[in-house]
Design an enzyme around this catalytic site. Structure first.
Site, PDB file in Angstrom:
ATOM      1  N   VAL A   7     -77.870  20.798  25.899  1.00 20.14           N
ATOM      2  CA  VAL A   7     -78.355  22.176  25.884  1.00 20.14           C
ATOM      3  C   VAL A   7     -77.794  22.884  27.116  1.00 20.14           C
ATOM      4  O   VAL A   7     -78.214  22.624  28.239  1.00 20.14           O
ATOM      5  CB  VAL A   7     -79.898  22.236  25.893  1.00 20.14           C
ATOM      6  CG1 VAL A   7     -80.358  23.699  25.835  1.00 20.14           C
ATOM      7  CG2 VAL A   7     -80.472  21.446  24.735  1.00 20.14           C
ATOM      8  N   GLY A   8     -76.824  23.749  26.907  1.00 21.58           N
ATOM      9  CA  GLY A   8     -76.201  24.462  28.009  1.00 21.58           C
ATOM     10  C   GLY A   8     -76.846  25.800  28.263  1.00 21.58           C
ATOM     11  O   GLY A   8     -77.863  26.164  27.650  1.00 21.58           O
ATOM     12  N   ASN A   9     -76.266  26.565  29.158  1.00 20.17           N
ATOM     13  CA  ASN A   9     -76.781  27.897  29.473  1.00 20.17           C
ATOM     14  C   ASN A   9     -76.574  28.878  28.325  1.00 20.17           C
ATOM     15  O   ASN A   9     -77.338  29.823  28.162  1.00 20.17           O
ATOM     16  CB  ASN A   9     -76.097  28.433  30.735  1.00 20.17           C
ATOM     17  CG  ASN A   9     -76.518  27.685  31.975  1.00 20.17           C
ATOM     18  OD1 ASN A   9     -77.678  27.669  32.344  1.00 20.17           O
ATOM     19  ND2 ASN A   9     -75.562  27.030  32.630  1.00 20.17           N
ATOM     20  N   ARG A  11     -74.853  27.846  24.833  1.00 17.56           N
ATOM     21  CA  ARG A  11     -74.920  27.266  23.487  1.00 17.56           C
ATOM     22  C   ARG A  11     -75.348  25.801  23.553  1.00 17.56           C
ATOM     23  O   ARG A  11     -75.520  25.229  24.629  1.00 17.56           O
ATOM     24  CB  ARG A  11     -73.570  27.388  22.779  1.00 17.56           C
ATOM     25  CG  ARG A  11     -73.173  28.814  22.460  1.00 17.56           C
ATOM     26  CD  ARG A  11     -71.912  28.861  21.618  1.00 17.56           C
ATOM     27  NE  ARG A  11     -70.761  28.296  22.318  1.00 17.56           N
ATOM     28  CZ  ARG A  11     -69.557  28.149  21.777  1.00 17.56           C
ATOM     29  NH1 ARG A  11     -69.350  28.514  20.527  1.00 17.56           N
ATOM     30  NH2 ARG A  11     -68.562  27.637  22.464  1.00 17.56           N
ATOM     31  N   LYS A  13     -74.374  21.884  22.233  1.00 16.91           N
ATOM     32  CA  LYS A  13     -73.371  20.992  21.661  1.00 16.91           C
ATOM     33  C   LYS A  13     -74.057  19.693  21.269  1.00 16.91           C
ATOM     34  O   LYS A  13     -74.998  19.246  21.934  1.00 16.91           O
ATOM     35  CB  LYS A  13     -72.252  20.701  22.672  1.00 16.91           C
ATOM     36  CG  LYS A  13     -71.374  21.896  22.992  1.00 16.91           C
ATOM     37  CD  LYS A  13     -70.240  21.483  23.924  1.00 16.91           C
ATOM     38  CE  LYS A  13     -69.298  22.636  24.221  1.00 16.91           C
ATOM     39  NZ  LYS A  13     -68.196  22.234  25.108  1.00 16.91           N
ATOM     40  N   TYR A  87     -75.761  13.169  47.526  1.00 17.76           N
ATOM     41  CA  TYR A  87     -75.993  14.619  47.545  1.00 17.76           C
ATOM     42  C   TYR A  87     -77.136  14.928  48.507  1.00 17.76           C
ATOM     43  O   TYR A  87     -78.148  14.236  48.519  1.00 17.76           O
ATOM     44  CB  TYR A  87     -76.338  15.082  46.132  1.00 17.76           C
ATOM     45  CG  TYR A  87     -76.070  16.540  45.828  1.00 17.76           C
ATOM     46  CD1 TYR A  87     -74.817  17.100  46.034  1.00 17.76           C
ATOM     47  CD2 TYR A  87     -77.066  17.342  45.271  1.00 17.76           C
ATOM     48  CE1 TYR A  87     -74.561  18.430  45.719  1.00 17.76           C
ATOM     49  CE2 TYR A  87     -76.822  18.665  44.940  1.00 17.76           C
ATOM     50  CZ  TYR A  87     -75.561  19.207  45.172  1.00 17.76           C
ATOM     51  OH  TYR A  87     -75.316  20.521  44.846  1.00 17.76           O
ATOM     52  N   ASP A  96     -76.832  17.898  33.997  1.00 19.79           N
ATOM     53  CA  ASP A  96     -75.521  17.876  33.358  1.00 19.79           C
ATOM     54  C   ASP A  96     -74.468  17.310  34.307  1.00 19.79           C
ATOM     55  O   ASP A  96     -73.600  16.524  33.887  1.00 19.79           O
ATOM     56  CB  ASP A  96     -75.120  19.277  32.891  1.00 19.79           C
ATOM     57  CG  ASP A  96     -75.206  20.328  33.982  1.00 19.79           C
ATOM     58  OD1 ASP A  96     -75.927  20.126  34.986  1.00 19.79           O
ATOM     59  OD2 ASP A  96     -74.559  21.387  33.833  1.00 19.79           O
ATOM     60  N   THR A 172     -55.296  48.586  33.426  1.00 15.34           N
ATOM     61  CA  THR A 172     -56.582  48.058  33.882  1.00 15.34           C
ATOM     62  C   THR A 172     -56.976  46.833  33.068  1.00 15.34           C
ATOM     63  O   THR A 172     -57.428  45.819  33.619  1.00 15.34           O
ATOM     64  CB  THR A 172     -57.673  49.138  33.775  1.00 15.34           C
ATOM     65  OG1 THR A 172     -57.317  50.228  34.626  1.00 15.34           O
ATOM     66  CG2 THR A 172     -59.027  48.590  34.186  1.00 15.34           C
TER      67      THR A 172
END
Length: 244
Positions: A7-9, A11, A13, A87, A96, A172
């Site tokens: 579950v991404g920001n 869509r 997959k 980290y 993710d 532009t």
């Protein structure tokens, strides 16, 4: 069989795996989630596990509704991973990014690895040859760059992603395409050059929704795999089963 869902920001997959083999992959909008899962389960009747990685705003209940049909597993920061985490703020590290690091560690053991995920954001994640996650970087993706130029200026239009004809924009519209696309390509190549200078040997993995669009424009040699996160989800889940 395993159904993995990312579950991404923007869509969602998904992919169906039998062992390490992808049988089929899917991309769909969040509003279609439950309907799509039902169709996948109807087609692949031997799916036993649903493995979810989420940075988006989909409620867990949408997945738990299928608990009567299969086992639902949410990957979280509390799980065991095949790397040590160096980290500075491990609890803020996106799941993710952790899954991508796990997949790279399991698929390319004891090598320096840089995973670049080009989606809504572009994330850079480095796992060294000792299987230690060291950190990386987060930057705006292609779509965010186009949208920010439109939203934070008075007159610049919102354009769809398009390959620039030249690095010199003659209008532009051409200038925006050149600035956004070439700017991100130069950024990615620049990061890769920095890591290559610091590491004698390193594997570069490019994934995410814009991976294929960007891969052919990069000067550096990479492994481009738009489904690497889903494959990493499968690998991470198998690692969990073996080590629990």
């Amino acid at each position: 069989m395993i159904l993995t869902i990312d579950v991404g920001n923007t869509r969602i997959k998904a992919a169906v795996f039998e062992g390490d083999t992808v049988l089929e992959s899917f991309v769909f909008d969040k509003i279609e989630l439950e309907k799509k899962i039902k169709k996948i389960l109807e087609r692949f009747k031997t799916i036993a596990h649903l493995v979810v990685s989420s940075v988006g705003d989909v409620e867990k209940q949408s997945f738990l509704a299928f608990e009567t049909e299969l086992k639902v597993y949410f990957v979280s920061n509390e799980d065991s991973f095949p790397f040590s985490n160096n980290y500075g703020t491990p609890k803020t590290l996106g799941i993710d990014r952790m899954v991508l690091a796990a997949g790279a560690t399991l698929l390319y053991p004891n090598q320096n690895r840089l995973i670049i995920d080009a989606g809504t954001c572009v994330t850079y994640d480095f796992v060294d040859e000792n299987n230690v996650y060291q950190g990386g970087a987060i930057a705006p993706g292609l779509r965010l760059r186009y949208e920010s130029l439109h939203q934070f200026t008075a007159k610049l239009p919102l354009l769809a992603v398009q390959s620039p004809e030249d690095y010199i924009g003659k209008s532009t519209t051409e200038s925006i395409h050149s600035g956004v696309v070439n700017g991100l390509v130069y950024e990615i190549d620049g990061f890769i050059d920095e890591y290559k200078a610091a590491c004698t040997k390193i594997i570069i993995i490019l994934t995410g929704g814009d991976a294929d669009f960007l891969a052919k424009r990069l000067k550096n040699t990479i492994f481009a795999n738009s489904n690497f996160l889903l494959e990493s989800l499968n690998q991470t889940f198998q690692y969990k089963i073996k080590n629990d």
